[in-house]
Design a protein around this motif. Structure first.
Motif, PDB file in Angstrom:
ATOM      1  N   GLU A  27       0.829  -1.198   0.000  1.00  0.00           N
ATOM      2  CA  GLU A  27       0.000   0.000   0.000  1.00  0.00           C
ATOM      3  C   GLU A  27       0.872   1.262   0.000  1.00  0.00           C
ATOM      4  N   ILE A  28       0.413   2.279  -0.658  1.00  0.00           N
ATOM      5  CA  ILE A  28       1.146   3.542  -0.697  1.00  0.00           C
ATOM      6  C   ILE A  28       1.126   4.178   0.691  1.00  0.00           C
ATOM      7  N   GLY A  29       2.315   4.529   1.165  1.00  0.00           N
ATOM      8  CA  GLY A  29       2.405   5.116   2.501  1.00  0.00           C
ATOM      9  C   GLY A  29       3.772   4.900   3.105  1.00  0.00           C
ATOM     10  N   THR A  30       3.855   5.080   4.420  1.00  0.00           N
ATOM     11  CA  THR A  30       5.117   4.991   5.157  1.00  0.00           C
ATOM     12  C   THR A  30       4.934   4.082   6.369  1.00  0.00           C
ATOM     13  N   ARG A  31       5.908   3.248   6.624  1.00  0.00           N
ATOM     14  CA  ARG A  31       5.906   2.374   7.795  1.00  0.00           C
ATOM     15  C   ARG A  31       7.244   2.511   8.505  1.00  0.00           C
ATOM     16  N   PHE A  32       7.201   2.388   9.840  1.00  0.00           N
ATOM     17  CA  PHE A  32       8.416   2.488  10.647  1.00  0.00           C
ATOM     18  C   PHE A  32       8.468   1.333  11.622  1.00  0.00           C
ATOM     19  N   ARG A  33       9.625   0.704  11.708  1.00  0.00           N
ATOM     20  CA  ARG A  33       9.822  -0.436  12.619  1.00  0.00           C
ATOM     21  C   ARG A  33      11.049  -0.169  13.483  1.00  0.00           C
ATOM     22  N   GLN A  34      10.870  -0.299  14.789  1.00  0.00           N
ATOM     23  CA  GLN A  34      11.965  -0.070  15.733  1.00  0.00           C
ATOM     24  C   GLN A  34      12.180  -1.317  16.582  1.00  0.00           C
ATOM     25  N   THR A  35      13.438  -1.773  16.663  1.00  0.00           N
ATOM     26  CA  THR A  35      13.789  -2.950  17.443  1.00  0.00           C
ATOM     27  C   THR A  35      14.858  -2.587  18.456  1.00  0.00           C
ATOM     28  N   LEU A  36      14.648  -3.000  19.709  1.00  0.00           N
ATOM     29  CA  LEU A  36      15.619  -2.799  20.776  1.00  0.00           C
ATOM     30  C   LEU A  36      15.990  -4.161  21.348  1.00  0.00           C
ATOM     31  N   GLU A  37      17.283  -4.403  21.548  1.00  0.00           N
ATOM     32  CA  GLU A  37      17.754  -5.680  22.052  1.00  0.00           C
ATOM     33  C   GLU A  37      18.742  -5.459  23.191  1.00  0.00           C
ATOM     34  N   ALA A  38      18.796  -6.429  24.094  1.00  0.00           N
ATOM     35  CA  ALA A  38      19.768  -6.408  25.183  1.00  0.00           C
ATOM     36  C   ALA A  38      20.126  -7.839  25.532  1.00  0.00           C
ATOM     37  N   GLN A  39      21.367  -8.062  25.952  1.00  0.00           N
ATOM     38  CA  GLN A  39      21.815  -9.396  26.310  1.00  0.00           C
ATOM     39  C   GLN A  39      22.787  -9.310  27.476  1.00  0.00           C
ATOM     40  N   SER A  40      22.817 -10.399  28.247  1.00  0.00           N
ATOM     41  CA  SER A  40      23.668 -10.443  29.426  1.00  0.00           C
ATOM     42  C   SER A  40      24.882 -11.352  29.237  1.00  0.00           C
ATOM     43  N   ASN A  41      24.814 -12.268  28.268  1.00  0.00           N
ATOM     44  CA  ASN A  41      25.958 -13.139  27.990  1.00  0.00           C
ATOM     45  C   ASN A  41      26.835 -12.454  26.959  1.00  0.00           C
ATOM     46  N   GLY A  42      27.902 -11.793  27.415  1.00  0.00           N
ATOM     47  CA  GLY A  42      28.617 -10.869  26.550  1.00  0.00           C
ATOM     48  C   GLY A  42      27.801  -9.599  26.507  1.00  0.00           C
ATOM     49  N   THR A  43      27.758  -8.881  27.636  1.00  0.00           N
ATOM     50  CA  THR A  43      26.827  -7.776  27.846  1.00  0.00           C
ATOM     51  C   THR A  43      26.833  -6.816  26.664  1.00  0.00           C
ATOM     52  N   GLY A  44      25.651  -6.520  26.168  1.00  0.00           N
ATOM     53  CA  GLY A  44      25.562  -5.614  25.032  1.00  0.00           C
ATOM     54  C   GLY A  44      24.126  -5.222  24.741  1.00  0.00           C
ATOM     55  N   TRP A  45      23.984  -4.335  23.788  1.00  0.00           N
ATOM     56  CA  TRP A  45      22.664  -3.869  23.374  1.00  0.00           C
ATOM     57  C   TRP A  45      22.711  -3.529  21.883  1.00  0.00           C
ATOM     58  N   ALA A  46      21.536  -3.420  21.296  1.00  0.00           N
ATOM     59  CA  ALA A  46      21.431  -3.085  19.874  1.00  0.00           C
ATOM     60  C   ALA A  46      20.131  -2.352  19.620  1.00  0.00           C
ATOM     61  N   SER A  47      20.186  -1.470  18.641  1.00  0.00           N
ATOM     62  CA  SER A  47      19.005  -0.721  18.208  1.00  0.00           C
ATOM     63  C   SER A  47      18.968  -0.717  16.690  1.00  0.00           C
ATOM     64  N   SER A  48      17.833  -1.075  16.145  1.00  0.00           N
ATOM     65  CA  SER A  48      17.672  -1.116  14.688  1.00  0.00           C
ATOM     66  C   SER A  48      16.401  -0.368  14.295  1.00  0.00           C
ATOM     67  N   SER A  49      16.549   0.579  13.385  1.00  0.00           N
ATOM     68  CA  SER A  49      15.417   1.385  12.906  1.00  0.00           C
ATOM     69  C   SER A  49      15.251   1.157  11.415  1.00  0.00           C
ATOM     70  N   ILE A  50      14.046   0.798  11.004  1.00  0.00           N
ATOM     71  CA  ILE A  50      13.749   0.547   9.594  1.00  0.00           C
ATOM     72  C   ILE A  50      12.622   1.477   9.161  1.00  0.00           C
ATOM     73  N   LEU A  51      12.876   2.265   8.108  1.00  0.00           N
ATOM     74  CA  LEU A  51      11.870   3.173   7.551  1.00  0.00           C
ATOM     75  C   LEU A  51      11.560   2.739   6.125  1.00  0.00           C
ATOM     76  N   ALA A  52      10.313   2.403   5.866  1.00  0.00           N
ATOM     77  CA  ALA A  52       9.864   1.981   4.540  1.00  0.00           C
ATOM     78  C   ALA A  52       8.927   3.041   3.976  1.00  0.00           C
ATOM     79  N   VAL A  53       9.258   3.535   2.799  1.00  0.00           N
ATOM     80  CA  VAL A  53       8.459   4.586   2.151  1.00  0.00           C
ATOM     81  C   VAL A  53       8.082   4.112   0.758  1.00  0.00           C
TER      82      VAL A  53
END
Length: 225
Positions: free
Chosen positions: A180-206
């Protein structure tokens, strides 16, 4: 006389077992007549169907499995494929993919004997120092991952590709907008304790028109050793 006594005892035992079997049959019939039906168990095929129409040892990870696994990296998706092992773990640093014993080694995780392609283009991961051929992009960007194991079917990608090939097919913006014509946004947040770390991923579809699409992604990762 003792001989006949033993035979009589054996017949008695058989008769008792027969009575127990009849009682169990009557009890099962009573349960069925009372309507206490527990249901039917169906044993279906797994998410990965066995590829029987090809001579190539191929495993396909489809969109359904990608959504179910919720993997943080591509390596975490392919590690469950038969014959595939991860070198130096699933963390992005110094990690690599080995297929049937060929591919990444235990030092830097870099070796061109396993090839990774994205929409047919090679990633060149084997040339990156201390990074190796481990992809750490967001798995949500891909609609399908195919793993060719061994030399059968992989020689067409190069004479040195003896371990296999990991093929990734990226999504289009229409995969997020549903066409469909339009815009979508997807945001993902991750965290882990085995090898402490985090991640953020942003996806913009137009998708401004039916024939024009734009897909943007920005990913940040931070992992300890």
């Amino acid at each position: 006389m003792g001989k006949y006594q033993k035979g009589w005892r054996l017949l008695s035992t058989v008769s008792v077992l027969g009575l127990l079997a009849s009682a169990n049959s009557v009890a099962a019939q009573d349960i069925a007549e009372d309507g206490d039906f527990l249901g039917t168990i169906e044993l279906g095929a797994g998410k990965r169907e066995v590829q029987t129409d090809t001579g190539v040892p191929l495993t396909v990870i489809n969109q359904e499995e990608i959504d179910d696994r919720q993997a943080a990296t591509i390596a975490q998706l392919v590690e469950s494929v038969p014959g595939v092992t991860l070198v130096n773990g699933t963390t992005p640093q110094s990690s690599g993919i080995s297929i049937r014993g060929f591919g990444a080694d235990g030092t830097y995780g870099a070796n061109p004997r396993v090839l990774i392609t994205i929409d047919g283009a090679t990633t060149g991961g084997e040339e990156i120092y201390r990074i190796g051929n481990q992809l750490f992009t967001d798995p949500a960007l891909y609609r399908e991952i195919s793993v060719i194991r061994g030399t059968v079917g992989s020689y067409e990608y190069g004479s040195g590709v003896v371990g296999g090939v990991v093929q990734l097919e990226t999504k289009d913006a229409s995969d997020f907008t549903g066409g469909e014509i339009g815009t979508r946004f997807r945001q993902t947040l991750e965290a882990q304790s085995n090898g402490t770390g985090w991640a953020s991923s942003s996806i913009l579809a137009v998708q401004p028109t039916e024939d024009l699409e734009f897909l943007l992604n920005y990913t940040v990762r931070d992992n300890d050793s």
